[in-house]
Design a protein around this motif. Structure first.
Motif, short mmCIF file in Angstrom:
data_model
loop_
_atom_site.label_atom_id
_atom_site.label_comp_id
_atom_site.label_asym_id
_atom_site.label_seq_id
_atom_site.Cartn_x
_atom_site.Cartn_y
_atom_site.Cartn_z
N ALA A 1 0.88 -1.24 -0.13
CA ALA A 1 -0.10 -0.09 0.04
C ALA A 1 1.00 1.33 -0.03
N TRP A 2 0.64 2.14 -0.96
CA TRP A 2 1.41 3.36 -1.03
C TRP A 2 0.83 4.31 0.23
N ALA A 3 1.71 5.15 0.75
CA ALA A 3 1.40 6.11 1.56
C ALA A 3 0.32 7.17 1.00
N PRO A 4 -0.86 7.33 1.58
CA PRO A 4 -1.77 8.51 0.47
C PRO A 4 -1.32 9.78 0.79
N GLN A 5 -0.41 10.18 1.72
CA GLN A 5 -0.08 11.62 1.95
C GLN A 5 1.46 11.98 1.30
N SER A 6 2.05 10.67 0.65
CA SER A 6 3.46 11.09 0.28
C SER A 6 3.84 9.93 -0.87
N GLY A 7 4.22 10.59 -1.81
CA GLY A 7 4.57 9.88 -3.06
C GLY A 7 5.67 8.90 -3.00
N SER A 8 6.47 8.86 -2.01
CA SER A 8 7.83 7.97 -1.94
C SER A 8 7.61 7.12 -1.04
N HIS A 9 6.65 6.87 -0.22
CA HIS A 9 6.62 5.89 0.80
C HIS A 9 5.62 4.91 0.68
N ILE A 10 5.90 3.58 0.93
CA ILE A 10 5.11 2.67 0.63
C ILE A 10 5.22 1.33 1.91
N CYS A 11 4.19 0.69 2.13
CA CYS A 11 4.20 -0.53 3.21
C CYS A 11 3.83 -1.64 2.83
N SER A 12 4.59 -2.80 3.03
CA SER A 12 4.55 -4.11 2.63
C SER A 12 4.39 -5.08 3.66
N GLY A 13 3.57 -6.24 3.65
CA GLY A 13 3.49 -7.03 4.62
C GLY A 13 3.53 -8.58 4.08
N GLY A 14 4.04 -9.30 4.78
CA GLY A 14 4.23 -10.54 4.18
C GLY A 14 4.29 -11.78 5.05
N ASP A 15 4.65 -12.89 4.70
CA ASP A 15 4.53 -14.19 5.22
C ASP A 15 5.41 -14.38 6.60
N ASP A 16 6.55 -13.62 6.37
CA ASP A 16 7.38 -13.30 7.56
C ASP A 16 6.78 -12.67 8.77
#
Length: 338
Positions: A263-278
């Protein structure tokens, strides 16, 4: 029946425990409601709509906002825009066998439409995902295992267009502009479609390994030059610049298991969050120059690491309150203040 309240002593973390495994989730336009969908391998599933109070830091389940849903919803999404400002009741869309719309008002959830474009009354191709157009809010695009993407006018309940988008199952879809969307598929490609020229699509990325499916797609709403995708069973988040097809801007590789959600940060064009099996949710600052970082992002470390209790199935970044991220794992929804 009592309300099921979830609070936290930790001011940056709120946990809601569900009676069943959670997969799909969505923040409403004003973030006061959060919908979560069960993942039970059965016809009978449920959706709960929780009330979020950011002052008391509580998540409250209203029994009137809990309802049955056929099959596990593959995605939930509230209508974009701030419904409180536009003075209309929230609308919730769900995908599974069909696209369904529900209105949420006066302590009642009411199904207002079931949208099915199948030519056969008996069978339908399951929907893997959908996206609600935030520029043209009557427009929803769906993706299906039958290789198609369908664009609906949900106010009229009619199909605007249906495209054979890929050679294999389509797993995700994302709008960029009013008439431009992108999709990812089991054929390993990211393709962009413009409704003004439905005969053609632009391939902006293909899996380096032949026939490796792409599972998720997130288009950066703050900077439409960038999108992110996830390969099946891969620990990488692949960040693309659509002006430079085939060469990723970055490959973010700090997960120790497969990535399930971005998911990209809605307030910033350069930040993203990822989630995984770990079991980790990672927030990154993305290099914005092709090939920047060591080996095109290989050397990029996350800005923030959060460890959940088990594999993260889903995450969403609140548009209205961008300091909150929702993370779903096992039977829990956790809200993280970032």
């Amino acid at each position: 029946m009592e309300n099921n309240n979830s609070t936290s002593d930790e001011p940056n973390l709120i946990t809601y425990d569900s009676p069943y495994p959670i997969y799909a989730m969505s923040f409403s336009g004003d973030t006061q409601l959060i919908a979560v969908g069960s993942f039970i391998e059965d016809y009978n599933n449920r959706i709960d709509i929780l009330s979020f109070n950011d002052e008391t830091l509580t998540l409250t389940q209203n029994p009137n906002y809990s309802f049955a849903h056929p099959y596990p919803p593959t995605k939930l999404m509230f209508r974009p825009s701030n419904d409180a400002v536009s003075n209309t009741s929230p609308l919730l869309a769900t995908s599974a066998d069909f696209l369904r719309l529900f209105s949420v008002k006066n302590d009642v959830v009411e199904q207002i439409s079931v949208l099915n474009n199948s030519k056969s009354s008996e069978f339908c191709a399951p929907l893997t995902s959908f996206d609600w157009n935030d520029v043209v809010p009557q427009r929803i695009g769906t993706s299906s295992i039958d290789t198609t993407c369908t664009v609906w006018d949900v106010e009229k309940g009619v199909v605007e267009t249906q495209l054979i988008a890929h050679d294999k199952e389509v797993y995700d879809i994302a709008w960029g502009e009013a008439g431009v969307f992108a999709s990812v598929s089991a054929d390993g490609s990211v393709r962009i479609f413009d409704l003004r020229d439905k005969e053609h699509s632009t391939i902006v990325y293909e899996s380096p390994e032949p026939d490796t499916p792409l599972l998720r797609l997130a288009w950066n709403k703050r900077d439409l030059r960038y999108m992110a995708t996830v390969l099946m069973d891969s620990n990488k988040v692949v960040v693309l610049d659509i002006r430079s097809p085939t060469m990723p801007v970055a490959e973010l590789e700090r997960h120790s298991g497969g990535v399930n959600a971005v998911a990209w940060a809605p307030q910033s064009g350069s930040h993203i969050c990822s989630g995984g099996d770990d079991g980790q949710a990672l927030i990154w600052e993305v290099p914005t120059v092709v090939g920047s970082g060591v080996g095109g992002g290989v050397g990029v470390d996350p800005l923030l690491v959060y460890s959940a209790g088990s594999e993260i199935n889903q995450l969403q970044w609140s548009v209205a309150q961008p300091d909150w991220i929702g993370v779903a794992f096992s039977n829990k929804l956790q809200l993280l203040r970032v």
